[in-house]
Design a protein around this motif. Structure first.
Motif, PDB file in Angstrom:
ATOM      1  N   MET A 115       0.918  -1.041  -0.035  1.00 51.04           N
ATOM      2  CA  MET A 115      -0.047   0.093   0.053  1.00 51.04           C
ATOM      3  C   MET A 115       0.816   1.217  -0.003  1.00 51.04           C
ATOM      4  O   MET A 115       0.654   2.242  -0.794  1.00 51.04           O
ATOM      5  N   ILE A 116       1.981   1.280   0.832  1.00 51.75           N
ATOM      6  CA  ILE A 116       2.793   2.356   0.645  1.00 51.75           C
ATOM      7  C   ILE A 116       3.598   2.847  -0.468  1.00 51.75           C
ATOM      8  O   ILE A 116       3.750   3.745  -0.768  1.00 51.75           O
ATOM      9  N   ILE A 117       3.754   1.680  -1.196  1.00 51.24           N
ATOM     10  CA  ILE A 117       4.663   1.697  -2.505  1.00 51.24           C
ATOM     11  C   ILE A 117       3.632   2.216  -3.422  1.00 51.24           C
ATOM     12  O   ILE A 117       4.109   3.085  -4.173  1.00 51.24           O
ATOM     13  N   HIS A 118       2.459   1.999  -3.312  1.00 50.35           N
ATOM     14  CA  HIS A 118       1.365   2.378  -4.311  1.00 50.35           C
ATOM     15  C   HIS A 118       1.091   4.108  -3.962  1.00 50.35           C
ATOM     16  O   HIS A 118       1.423   4.939  -4.957  1.00 50.35           O
ATOM     17  N   GLU A 119       1.252   4.274  -2.857  1.00 51.57           N
ATOM     18  CA  GLU A 119       1.036   5.689  -2.738  1.00 51.57           C
ATOM     19  C   GLU A 119       2.130   6.624  -2.853  1.00 51.57           C
ATOM     20  O   GLU A 119       2.254   7.805  -3.247  1.00 51.57           O
ATOM     21  N   ILE A 120       3.551   5.936  -2.882  1.00 50.71           N
ATOM     22  CA  ILE A 120       4.514   6.767  -3.196  1.00 50.71           C
ATOM     23  C   ILE A 120       4.666   6.866  -4.703  1.00 50.71           C
ATOM     24  O   ILE A 120       5.231   7.865  -5.081  1.00 50.71           O
ATOM     25  N   ARG A 121       4.336   5.853  -5.520  1.00 42.65           N
ATOM     26  CA  ARG A 121       4.461   5.972  -6.877  1.00 42.65           C
ATOM     27  C   ARG A 121       3.672   6.848  -7.691  1.00 42.65           C
ATOM     28  O   ARG A 121       3.869   7.720  -8.561  1.00 42.65           O
ATOM     29  N   GLU A 130      14.729   8.313 -10.490  1.00 43.42           N
ATOM     30  CA  GLU A 130      15.196   6.721 -10.898  1.00 43.42           C
ATOM     31  C   GLU A 130      15.366   6.012  -9.866  1.00 43.42           C
ATOM     32  O   GLU A 130      15.085   4.688  -9.840  1.00 43.42           O
ATOM     33  N   ARG A 131      16.231   6.298  -8.921  1.00 45.21           N
ATOM     34  CA  ARG A 131      16.560   5.515  -7.902  1.00 45.21           C
ATOM     35  C   ARG A 131      15.393   5.061  -6.949  1.00 45.21           C
ATOM     36  O   ARG A 131      15.330   3.939  -6.742  1.00 45.21           O
ATOM     37  N   ILE A 132      14.461   5.973  -6.662  1.00 50.39           N
ATOM     38  CA  ILE A 132      13.132   5.681  -5.935  1.00 50.39           C
ATOM     39  C   ILE A 132      12.544   4.876  -6.844  1.00 50.39           C
ATOM     40  O   ILE A 132      11.851   3.810  -6.119  1.00 50.39           O
ATOM     41  N   ASP A 133      12.204   4.744  -8.165  1.00 45.95           N
ATOM     42  CA  ASP A 133      11.474   3.913  -8.774  1.00 45.95           C
ATOM     43  C   ASP A 133      12.033   2.657  -8.772  1.00 45.95           C
ATOM     44  O   ASP A 133      11.456   1.471  -8.873  1.00 45.95           O
ATOM     45  N   LEU A 160      13.937   1.243  -6.443  1.00 43.01           N
ATOM     46  CA  LEU A 160      13.708   0.587  -4.890  1.00 43.01           C
ATOM     47  C   LEU A 160      12.441   0.164  -4.907  1.00 43.01           C
ATOM     48  O   LEU A 160      12.035  -0.921  -4.605  1.00 43.01           O
ATOM     49  N   LEU A 161      11.298   0.780  -5.631  1.00 38.87           N
ATOM     50  CA  LEU A 161      10.019   0.373  -5.440  1.00 38.87           C
ATOM     51  C   LEU A 161       9.651  -0.636  -6.132  1.00 38.87           C
ATOM     52  O   LEU A 161       9.049  -1.679  -5.787  1.00 38.87           O
ATOM     53  N   LYS A 162      10.360  -0.730  -7.345  1.00 42.96           N
ATOM     54  CA  LYS A 162      10.114  -1.920  -8.507  1.00 42.96           C
ATOM     55  C   LYS A 162      10.841  -3.144  -7.826  1.00 42.96           C
ATOM     56  O   LYS A 162       9.981  -4.274  -7.843  1.00 42.96           O
ATOM     57  N   LEU A 165      11.083  -3.683  -4.664  1.00 40.92           N
ATOM     58  CA  LEU A 165      10.112  -3.963  -3.192  1.00 40.92           C
ATOM     59  C   LEU A 165       8.625  -4.605  -3.935  1.00 40.92           C
ATOM     60  O   LEU A 165       7.992  -5.528  -3.353  1.00 40.92           O
ATOM     61  N   LEU A 166       8.167  -4.218  -4.864  1.00 46.24           N
ATOM     62  CA  LEU A 166       7.011  -4.735  -5.683  1.00 46.24           C
ATOM     63  C   LEU A 166       7.253  -6.142  -6.124  1.00 46.24           C
ATOM     64  O   LEU A 166       6.178  -7.116  -5.994  1.00 46.24           O
ATOM     65  N   GLY A 167       8.370  -6.483  -6.408  1.00 49.64           N
ATOM     66  CA  GLY A 167       8.708  -7.836  -6.918  1.00 49.64           C
ATOM     67  C   GLY A 167       9.064  -8.790  -5.641  1.00 49.64           C
ATOM     68  O   GLY A 167       9.404  -9.788  -6.001  1.00 49.64           O
ATOM     69  N   PHE A 168       8.890  -8.413  -4.375  1.00 49.23           N
ATOM     70  CA  PHE A 168       8.989  -8.993  -3.154  1.00 49.23           C
ATOM     71  C   PHE A 168      10.375  -9.606  -3.075  1.00 49.23           C
ATOM     72  O   PHE A 168      10.890 -10.630  -2.917  1.00 49.23           O
ATOM     73  N   GLN A 169      11.311  -8.705  -3.588  1.00 47.40           N
ATOM     74  CA  GLN A 169      12.864  -8.993  -3.561  1.00 47.40           C
ATOM     75  C   GLN A 169      13.574  -8.343  -2.678  1.00 47.40           C
ATOM     76  O   GLN A 169      13.607  -6.920  -2.909  1.00 47.40           O
TER      77      GLN A 169
END
Length: 244
Positions: free
Chosen positions: A26-32, A66-69, A71-73, A75-79
């Motif tokens: 949820m937090i990742i979605h809100e950040i993106r 780009e760095r934030i993106d 990191l978020l990707k 995390l979204l990949g559960f990695q």
């Protein structure tokens, strides 16, 4: 008076960090969402700005976005980033990568960097991805502790018999003895807007890699992190000793 701290155990640190896991998607979605707006706005600004000095700051926003993106990707990949396999590196190369990632922050704070690498370099006996993450947190905290235009960050390595030592030192605000005892405790921070999670993660990584950490600090003088580990594989490149 300088204070020294060698952590031995942080109770419940893993439990405290795991409490955030269910909120991560949820937090990742809100950040993106706002991140997308930042990137689009930045591209519009780039087309309107002709001043070269101002474009440097646009470039910093671009690289940071780009760095934030990335990191978020991840995390979204559960990695977990500290579990990504990165080829083993020389200690000097690893530290250079950390400083490269912090280059924009160093530039904005006008921090001078002193690098003194022992001629006895070594190939790190563990995956470099996790240690890069851990040391990056130390460097970022050091930068934040220093005054703009007056900061000096010193990064050095030393081969001491069977042990290899990395030192990261700043001339920032330093810490009291009481604060020093809590720096690796999750959610402890004295910085406005800070979350208190960076050094907690650093401590977890260092423990998992069996790296000993010692921290020295003195108010209004600065802080020194001393990391050491056993049984490195030594090589002998040319000594590096210069300012950036």
């Amino acid at each position: 008076m300088k204070s020294t701290y060698m952590p031995t155990n942080i109770e419940n640190s893993q439990l405290e960090i795991e409490k955030r896991d269910n909120l991560t998607p949820m937090i990742i979605h809100e950040i993106r969402n706002p991140l997308t707006s930042i990137v689009l706005s930045m591209h519009i600004l780039r087309s309107e700005i002709s001043n070269h000095d101002l474009l440097e700051y646009v470039d910093i926003i671009d690289r940071s976005s780009e760095r934030i993106d990335f990191l978020l990707k991840s995390l979204l990949g559960f990695q977990h980033l500290d579990e990504v396999e990165v080829p083993k590196m020389l200690v000097g190369q690893m530290l250079d990568e950390v400083l490269s990632q912090a280059a924009d922050r160093l530039y904005l704070k006008q921090v001078n960097v002193n690098k003194i690498y022992d001629q006895q370099n070594c190939i790190m006996p563990f995956d470099s991805g996790s240690i890069i993450l851990a040391i990056s947190n130390i460097v970022i905290n050091a930068i934040d502790a220093m005054e703009p235009g007056r900061g000096v960050l010193s990064v050095s390595t030393k081969a001491l018999g069977p042990r290899y030592v990395i030192q990261i030192e700043d001339n920032g605000c330093g810490m009291s003895k009481d604060d020093l005892k809590n720096i690796f405790t999750p959610f402890f921070t004295k910085r406005a807007g800070g979350l208190g999670l960076g050094l907690a993660k650093t401590y977890d990584v260092l423990c998992s890699l069996h790296i000993l950490v010692e921290v020295e600090s003195e108010l209004q003088k600065g802080t020194r992190f001393i990391l050491s580990f056993d049984d490195p594989s030594y090589l002998v490149p040319t000594i590096l000793m210069h300012k950036v």
